[in-house]
Design an enzyme around this catalytic site. Structure first.
Site, PDB file in Angstrom:
ATOM      1  CG  HIS A 130      -1.668   1.232   1.476  1.00 46.22           C
ATOM      2  ND1 HIS A 130      -2.979   1.399   1.090  1.00 46.22           N
ATOM      3  CD2 HIS A 130      -1.310   2.405   2.062  1.00 46.22           C
ATOM      4  CE1 HIS A 130      -3.401   2.608   1.424  1.00 46.22           C
ATOM      5  NE2 HIS A 130      -2.401   3.230   2.029  1.00 46.22           N
ATOM      6  CD  GLU A 131       2.029   3.590   3.703  1.00 44.36           C
ATOM      7  OE1 GLU A 131       2.430   4.679   3.243  1.00 44.36           O
ATOM      8  OE2 GLU A 131       0.941   3.466   4.293  1.00 44.36           O
ATOM      9  CG  HIS A 134       0.355   6.244  -0.581  1.00 41.68           C
ATOM     10  ND1 HIS A 134      -0.830   6.735  -1.072  1.00 41.68           N
ATOM     11  CD2 HIS A 134       0.048   5.703   0.639  1.00 41.68           C
ATOM     12  CE1 HIS A 134      -1.800   6.510  -0.204  1.00 41.68           C
ATOM     13  NE2 HIS A 134      -1.298   5.878   0.840  1.00 41.68           N
ATOM     14  CD  GLU A 197      -4.785   6.319   2.625  1.00 37.42           C
ATOM     15  OE1 GLU A 197      -4.610   5.074   2.639  1.00 37.42           O
ATOM     16  OE2 GLU A 197      -3.936   7.119   3.040  1.00 37.42           O
TER      17      GLU A 197
END
Length: 273
Positions: A130-131, A134, A197
């Site tokens: 997920h990070e 980003h 997100e």
């Protein structure tokens, strides 16, 4: 520089900087990636001076193992997007902070406080994926662009030596570092937007699956967070809600499982923390 002039400069540059990210969404971010990578590296170096590195050898080995598998998959799947990345991974010894981030340029920070919530190697892969999402999707660039317009902090868009050359005072610097995803050290926490997100969730579950980790661990992370209550850790206190993220991740499971089935080597849930 007059704020009106700054706004005009940002607007004109932004028009030239529209692009489609790897998830197919059109995004607008005018900051050169090389500059953001430099900013990320500087912030990361500062944080390594402020926070101790974990001495838990087993946890550290797991963190670096998961990171390496995800990084190799990123190089394979998104070679142009990570071409300028100088990857580095640190496990910070901070059990009271359930946090993680990936800066532009590939600097990854994991706090020991997130490991019990991850529970397994695969859970960590979900958080880390997920990070990384980003960073690859340029969400930090989008937020820095907005931050610069809001503060009128641009003095030049040319070559710079450091973050301070552009932003000067620590308050403004902290706000921009918060936009990049590592503002906690400045007391600045800026949640990504609901859209960012959700996009990072979608990216992360597919990346972890492609790297050989069971994607069912992704919605389980949010189940674990839900047990901590609505006023849980700031790392997860962003929109959309826990329930919505669980629902969305479960809806993405069929697509993620296709990546998992094609993975050359499968690790399942991996080791437990």
């Amino acid at each position: 520089m007059n704020k009106i002039v700054v706004l005009c400069l940002v607007t004109s540059l932004s028009v030239l900087a529209c692009s489609t990210n790897v998830m197919g969404r059109s995004s607008m971010a005018f900051m050169p990636e090389s500059m953001l990578n430099k900013m990320g590296a500087e912030s990361y170096a500062d944080q390594k001076k402020q926070l101790p590195i974990s001495k838990d050898q087993r946890s550290s080995e797991i963190v670096h193992r998961v990171a390496q598998r995800l990084i190799e998959k990123c190089k394979e799947m998104y070679p142009s997007e990570v071409e300028g990345f100088q990857w580095e991974v640190s496990l910070f010894d901070d059990p009271k902070t359930p946090n993680a981030y990936a800066m532009p340029g590939g600097k990854i920070g994991i706090y020991t406080g997130i490991l019990p919530i991850c529970e397994t190697e695969s859970g960590l892969a979900a958080v880390m994926g997920h990070e990384i999402g980003h960073a690859i999707l340029q969400h930090g660039n989008e937020r820095v662009t907005t931050q610069l317009v809001t503060t009128g902090a641009i003095t030049a868009v040319g070559a710079v030596a450091s973050v301070s050359d552009i932003f000067g005072d620590e308050t403004t610097k902290g706000a921009v570092m918060g936009a990049l995803g590592a503002g906690a050290q400045y007391g600045v926490v800026l949640p990504f937007s609901r859209g960012n997100e959700s996009e990072a969730d979608d990216f992360g579950i597919k990346l972890m699956a492609a790297a050989g980790y069971d994607p069912s661990a992704a919605p389980q992370i949010w189940q674990n967070m839900k047990k901590l209550g609505e006023s849980g850790p700031e790392y997860m206190s962003t929109h959309p809600s826990h329930d919505r993220r669980i629902q969305d991740l479960e809806a993405q499971m069929p697509a993620a499982m296709k990546f998992y089935e094609k993975a050359p080597q499968k690790y399942g849930m991996g080791d437990r923390f």
